[in-house]
Write a protein that holds these residues in place. Sequence first.
Motif: not given
Length: 309
Positions: A189-195, A233-239
């Motif tokens: 779940y990389r980037g959960n707070e980014v949105k 990396g994959r989690g963040y790209g997917y996110s």
Amino acid sequence: MQVSVLIPTHNRVDLLTRTLSSLRDVDVPSNVRVEIVVTANACTDGTEARVAKIDERFPFEIIVVEEPEPGQNHARNKCLQKASGEILAFVDDDVRFDEGWLAGLVDVFREYDADVVGGRVKLWWKAVDKPEWFESYLSPILAGYDHGEEIKEVGLPGPVGANVAFHRRVYETLGKFYTAIQGDDNPLYRGNEVKYLQRAAGAGFSSYYAPDALVYHWVSPDRIKPDFFRQAGRGYGYSRVQMKDTFGPYTACRSIVGFLYLSALHGLGWIAAKAVTDTAREYQQLYTSNIGLGGLYGSWMRLKDEGLG
């Protein structure tokens, strides 16, 4: 001023207990009240019972609630639902608080009328020795956030979820955290707070870096291994793909080309760094190339599920 310290957690009661223990020693400025909201996110390790025992002898009120729906942002939303503070301060369940954390946070909100404050995050090398090959440019991948000794205004989505606080007016404007990126396809779940931080920027909210609002983020042994950098990396790209509001022809083409370029370029960089045994650069290139791979997979999933729309 009331500060709500919000801690989502999932089956890490020993780490959570250590985090709460360090919070006990934080200096509380005058005219500041503190409450702690712990959300046990689909926990099966007795988190609620352990926290209830801690509450009996803790200097601050602790509210512990359950969120059965797995996913960090589901837990964050439950924290927000239960919090009553003017300042809503999220931290991870595996940090150690510096004694000046609360004062450093409150000072920036008071002096700058800040909307969002990102506290300083240093890596905590307790469970594993810091490798000789480790370089500072890898720290952000492990949730480090350190921009020096001075308070400064920063762009969003700069701060990291391990130590970020919002004024209540941000929550009242934006509402809940976005949860659609959370699923079996995105295990980290990389980037959960980014949105959320991107939405805050779009709404015109200000953001500041608070160096004295310091926590130390625990580094687990698995986070200095290639698999972590690959999966992160994959989690963040997917996110990044899942966070896009629409995925029409232009967005889809731009995403696919961009992520393909990223995976190819940094894949070659990974091979080159591995060949000369530059471990730090190897892991950095591995992480970035997998952002590309995760973005390509996320693009494929959106096209499969939604088409071009």
